[in-house]
Structures are given as structure tokens and as C-alpha cells.
Design a protein around this motif. Sequence first.
Motif, mmCIF file in Angstrom:
data_model
loop_
_atom_site.group_PDB
_atom_site.id
_atom_site.type_symbol
_atom_site.label_atom_id
_atom_site.label_comp_id
_atom_site.label_asym_id
_atom_site.label_seq_id
_atom_site.Cartn_x
_atom_site.Cartn_y
_atom_site.Cartn_z
ATOM 1 N N TYR A 1 0.865 -1.181 0.000
ATOM 2 C CA TYR A 1 0.000 0.000 0.000
ATOM 3 C C TYR A 1 0.899 1.228 0.000
ATOM 4 C CZ TYR A 1 -3.913 3.050 1.170
ATOM 5 O OH TYR A 1 -4.887 4.035 1.147
ATOM 6 N N ALA A 2 0.792 2.050 -1.044
ATOM 7 C CA ALA A 2 1.731 3.157 -1.186
ATOM 8 C C ALA A 2 1.081 4.374 -1.816
ATOM 9 C CB ALA A 2 2.919 2.713 -2.042
ATOM 10 N N ALA A 3 1.766 5.498 -1.673
ATOM 11 C CA ALA A 3 1.399 6.751 -2.337
ATOM 12 C C ALA A 3 2.685 7.413 -2.797
ATOM 13 C CB ALA A 3 0.643 7.666 -1.378
ATOM 14 N N PHE A 4 2.593 8.135 -3.918
ATOM 15 C CA PHE A 4 3.756 8.751 -4.537
ATOM 16 C C PHE A 4 3.506 10.226 -4.796
ATOM 17 C CE2 PHE A 4 3.351 4.353 -5.702
ATOM 18 C CZ PHE A 4 4.630 3.830 -5.626
ATOM 19 N N VAL A 5 4.528 11.033 -4.550
ATOM 20 C CA VAL A 5 4.470 12.465 -4.871
ATOM 21 C C VAL A 5 5.811 12.870 -5.474
ATOM 22 C CG1 VAL A 5 2.801 13.049 -3.065
ATOM 23 C CG2 VAL A 5 5.245 13.171 -2.571
ATOM 24 N N LEU A 6 5.774 13.931 -6.271
ATOM 25 C CA LEU A 6 7.010 14.515 -6.779
ATOM 26 C C LEU A 6 7.366 15.688 -5.889
ATOM 27 C CD1 LEU A 6 6.284 14.519 -10.619
ATOM 28 C CD2 LEU A 6 7.400 12.754 -9.234
ATOM 29 N N ASP A 7 8.613 15.727 -5.451
ATOM 30 C CA ASP A 7 9.066 16.841 -4.620
ATOM 31 C C ASP A 7 9.334 18.061 -5.503
ATOM 32 O OD1 ASP A 7 11.667 16.658 -5.717
ATOM 33 O OD2 ASP A 7 12.599 15.987 -3.859
ATOM 34 N N PRO A 8 9.718 19.206 -4.935
ATOM 35 C CA PRO A 8 9.922 20.410 -5.744
ATOM 36 C C PRO A 8 10.958 20.267 -6.863
ATOM 37 C CG PRO A 8 9.727 21.019 -3.450
ATOM 38 C CD PRO A 8 9.790 19.509 -3.501
ATOM 39 N N ASP A 9 11.852 19.274 -6.747
ATOM 40 C CA ASP A 9 12.845 19.050 -7.789
ATOM 41 C C ASP A 9 12.482 17.889 -8.710
ATOM 42 O OD1 ASP A 9 14.836 21.106 -7.204
ATOM 43 O OD2 ASP A 9 15.054 20.037 -5.303
ATOM 44 N N GLY A 10 11.284 17.366 -8.566
ATOM 45 C CA GLY A 10 10.818 16.306 -9.452
ATOM 46 C C GLY A 10 11.182 14.897 -9.034
ATOM 47 N N ARG A 11 11.751 14.729 -7.841
ATOM 48 C CA ARG A 11 12.075 13.385 -7.364
ATOM 49 C C ARG A 11 10.804 12.676 -6.918
ATOM 50 N NH1 ARG A 11 16.839 16.047 -6.088
ATOM 51 N NH2 ARG A 11 15.849 17.099 -4.365
ATOM 52 N N ASN A 12 10.737 11.391 -7.205
ATOM 53 C CA ASN A 12 9.601 10.562 -6.838
ATOM 54 C C ASN A 12 9.782 10.084 -5.402
ATOM 55 O OD1 ASN A 12 7.255 9.061 -7.164
ATOM 56 N ND2 ASN A 12 8.313 7.330 -8.085
ATOM 57 N N VAL A 13 8.943 10.594 -4.498
ATOM 58 C CA VAL A 13 9.020 10.241 -3.077
ATOM 59 C C VAL A 13 7.776 9.431 -2.729
ATOM 60 C CG1 VAL A 13 9.229 11.157 -0.729
ATOM 61 C CG2 VAL A 13 10.281 12.382 -2.639
ATOM 62 N N GLU A 14 7.991 8.350 -2.011
ATOM 63 C CA GLU A 14 6.927 7.383 -1.721
ATOM 64 C C GLU A 14 6.842 7.113 -0.222
ATOM 65 O OE1 GLU A 14 6.199 2.588 -2.555
ATOM 66 O OE2 GLU A 14 7.833 3.649 -3.567
ATOM 67 N N ALA A 15 5.633 6.846 0.242
ATOM 68 C CA ALA A 15 5.423 6.254 1.564
ATOM 69 C C ALA A 15 4.769 4.908 1.311
ATOM 70 C CB ALA A 15 4.529 7.127 2.439
ATOM 71 N N VAL A 16 5.242 3.863 2.013
ATOM 72 C CA VAL A 16 4.738 2.511 1.776
ATOM 73 C C VAL A 16 4.506 1.789 3.094
ATOM 74 C CG1 VAL A 16 7.082 1.586 1.496
ATOM 75 C CG2 VAL A 16 5.130 0.328 0.566
ATOM 76 N N CYS A 17 3.430 1.006 3.113
ATOM 77 C CA CYS A 17 3.107 0.129 4.234
ATOM 78 C C CYS A 17 2.969 -1.280 3.664
ATOM 79 C CB CYS A 17 1.812 0.562 4.903
ATOM 80 S SG CYS A 17 1.266 -0.550 6.198
ATOM 81 N N HIS A 18 3.621 -2.251 4.298
ATOM 82 C CA HIS A 18 3.581 -3.637 3.819
ATOM 83 C C HIS A 18 2.596 -4.489 4.619
ATOM 84 C CE1 HIS A 18 7.028 -3.043 1.186
ATOM 85 N NE2 HIS A 18 7.588 -2.371 2.167
ATOM 86 N N ALA A 19 1.988 -3.925 5.652
ATOM 87 C CA ALA A 19 1.087 -4.684 6.513
ATOM 88 C C ALA A 19 -0.295 -4.827 5.859
ATOM 89 C CB ALA A 19 0.943 -3.972 7.857
ATOM 90 N N PRO A 20 -0.997 -5.894 6.185
ATOM 91 C CA PRO A 20 -2.361 -6.036 5.672
ATOM 92 C C PRO A 20 -3.270 -4.945 6.227
ATOM 93 C CG PRO A 20 -1.694 -7.980 6.966
ATOM 94 C CD PRO A 20 -0.574 -7.007 7.011
ATOM 95 N N ALA A 21 -4.378 -4.749 5.536
ATOM 96 C CA ALA A 21 -5.342 -3.695 5.945
ATOM 97 C C ALA A 21 -5.866 -3.930 7.343
ATOM 98 C CB ALA A 21 -6.502 -3.657 4.979
#
Length: 136
Positions: free
Chosen positions: A116-136
Motif C-alpha cells: 500500500y503506497a502513495a507517490f508524490v514529486l518533490d519540488p525538484d521532481g524526485r519521486n518520493v513514496e510512503a509505503v506500508c507492507h502490513a495487511p489492511a
Amino acid sequence: MIDHMGVTVRDLQASKAFYDAAFAPLGIGVVMSVSAEETGSSAFIGYGPNADRRDIQAGKPSFWVSEGQAVTGPMHVAFLAADRGQVNAFHAAALAAGGIDNGAPGVRPHYHPNYYAAFVLDPDGRNVEAVCHAPA
């Protein structure tokens, strides 16, 4: 804190040959491959500790290599979240702070059923992600 990171390369097969050789003495090898069809963009090769290392992270990719134009910057980094709520909060906070959406919170089953993850681009265009591997 850091779950995994990735780099974009010019030639995936040449880079694979390099990293295969360089990582072998460290007990690190390819533990996952994801096709361009699965990601909707580029193919990815995931490196991690081999099972024979008896490492707690054995079999988990922590270093990803992908081929292509550095559309979202030459680097990707993912931070480990404790639960899905933190992933959602990261995405909302990053967008509120001026980040650009690069993938709304959700399950990415091509990595594994609980990814389960979400992705954003930082001000310099880098792909930054937060991820959780646990079940819902």
C-alpha cells in the motif's frame, strides 16, 4: 526509515550485469522483476539480500534499477509507514505542501498483495513514496 530506493539508468541490461557482479560478493542479487506492462511505465529490477544470507530482509528488494528517461528525477526513495493511515496522511500533507501527485494511496499488487503506497514529486521532481507492507 528508508524502505527502498531506486535509480534510473540508460541501459537496463548493462546496469544489471554491473550490479549482478558488484553485489554478488555481498550476498545481494535480483529478488524481484516487474515488467513495463505491470507498472505502466518502465521495467524494474529489484535487488536485495539473497536467501542464503539468513538476513531478516532476505528476498525483499531494497534497491531498484529502472531504464528510461529521468521523467521524475534520477532517483526514487520510499519511506516506511507504520500503517495505511500514515500513507494517506503523507500523501495529503505532501500535496498541501506543494508536492505533485504521482500516484494516489492504494494497493500495488504487482509488488505484493499488501503493498500500500502513495507517490508524490518533490519540488525538484524526485519521486518520493510512503509505503506500508502490513495487511489492511
